[in-house]
Scaffold this motif. Structure first.
Motif, mmCIF file in Angstrom:
data_model
loop_
_atom_site.group_PDB
_atom_site.id
_atom_site.type_symbol
_atom_site.label_atom_id
_atom_site.label_comp_id
_atom_site.label_asym_id
_atom_site.label_seq_id
_atom_site.Cartn_x
_atom_site.Cartn_y
_atom_site.Cartn_z
ATOM 1 N N GLU A 67 0.829 -1.211 0.000
ATOM 2 C CA GLU A 67 0.000 0.000 0.000
ATOM 3 C C GLU A 67 0.861 1.258 0.000
ATOM 4 O OE1 GLU A 67 -2.449 -0.504 3.402
ATOM 5 O OE2 GLU A 67 -3.824 -1.923 2.437
ATOM 6 N N ASN A 68 1.918 1.269 0.802
ATOM 7 C CA ASN A 68 2.786 2.445 0.877
ATOM 8 C C ASN A 68 3.520 2.700 -0.433
ATOM 9 O OD1 ASN A 68 2.371 3.462 3.560
ATOM 10 N ND2 ASN A 68 3.478 1.707 4.361
ATOM 11 N N SER A 71 1.026 3.883 -3.157
ATOM 12 C CA SER A 71 0.638 5.284 -2.967
ATOM 13 C C SER A 71 1.724 6.235 -3.445
ATOM 14 C CB SER A 71 0.327 5.531 -1.490
ATOM 15 O OG SER A 71 0.047 6.892 -1.255
#
Length: 285
Positions: A67-68, A71
């Motif tokens: 997810e990081n 993003s």
């Protein structure tokens, strides 16, 4: 993960006492053997993220890392009209050139894929990275290793709309000036109709099952200074009298940033014939 980075990964984990919660970031040039393609990079810049976690938490930690990274990279890709997805399903696409056989040694959990931001329900996807896990050594210790690998050159190609990886290594001022001062924007091609030349080469092999076609591509890269853009198998047949197999390949020469002369290509072709005879132990026809 490339063969070079996989070796570095193993050495890092083996030689260092990594405490729980450690996050290492390694970045540098990686090398691999691969066939000729506009998106298959034999040399590229790669970033590798290594995390040490407790066994049983690797799924949650892998998802958080995915997810990081997604993003961060989506913000970079947004101006280019491409989007990045992180999926647990292995991409089934002709452009999936980043995933290498070495990945089979690790357990891949996620794949980073770049796709055009279009309405096409089934667009072509390009895999630019993976998140994998592997047990800590020795396995008696209750820990796992999470490894994320990103091909930075493939990302740069999409951000700047560069359709041939060779341009990333060009010293032509017409290319370099477009990115002066670290500016990243769409690349404007300065060679719309680059001249190309086609040559065929045929040879006999005694044991076709042992013939290394990837090595043929590597030799072509070397003798042409990356001016070969395509190698295609045109024909093959087995001779019942000698038991040998004849292979015929069609080779297309084309530079990405300059015009090649007919004499230059003829010289490259002669060097290629000599090198494949010497290195691959075949008999030229």
């Amino acid at each position: 993960m490339s063969l070079a980075s996989l070796s570095l990964f193993r050495k890092t984990v083996r030689d260092r006492e990594l405490p729980l919660g450690t996050v290492l970031v390694l970045s540098g040039m990686a090398f691999r053997k691969c066939k000729l393609s506009a998106h298959a990079l034999p040399i590229f810049h790669e970033s590798v993220f290594i995390c040490v976690v407790n066994k049983g938490t690797e799924e949650a930690c892998s998802q958080l890392l995915a997810e990081n990274l997604t993003s961060t990279l989506c913000a970079l890709l947004q101006p280019s009209g491409f989007k990045l997805d992180c999926t647990a399903d292995k991409p089934k696409t002709q452009l999936n050139t980043f995933a290498n056989p070495e990945l089979q040694l690790l357990k891949s959990k996620y794949f980073f894929c770049v796709t055009p931001d279009t309405s096409d329900p089934d667009p072509n996807k390009l895999c630019v990275g993976t998140i994998s896990t592997t047990p800590w050594q020795p396995t008696s210790i209750d820990r796992e290793i999470i490894c994320a690998s990103l091909n930075l050159d493939l990302l740069a190609m999409h951000v700047c709309e560069i359709f041939d990886w060779r341009m990333l290594w060009s010293s032509d001022e017409r290319f370099l000036n477009q990115f002066a001062g670290g500016h990243l924007g769409p690349f404007k091609s300065f060679s719309l109709y680059p001249v190309s030349y086609v040559h065929d080469v045929s040879f006999w092999v005694s044991k076709p099952e042992e013939f290394n076609e990837t090595q043929l591509h590597a030799i072509a890269r070397c003798v042409s200074s990356e001016s070969v853009v395509s190698i295609q198998l045109l024909d093959s047949f087995w001779h019942p009298g000698t038991g040998q197999t004849s292979l015929c390949y069609r080779i297309t020469y084309q530079s990405c940033d300059k015009a090649l002369s007919r004499q230059q290509v003829a010289t490259m072709q002669m060097k290629l014939r000599k090198e494949i005879q010497r290195c691959l132990h075949v008999t030229l026809r």
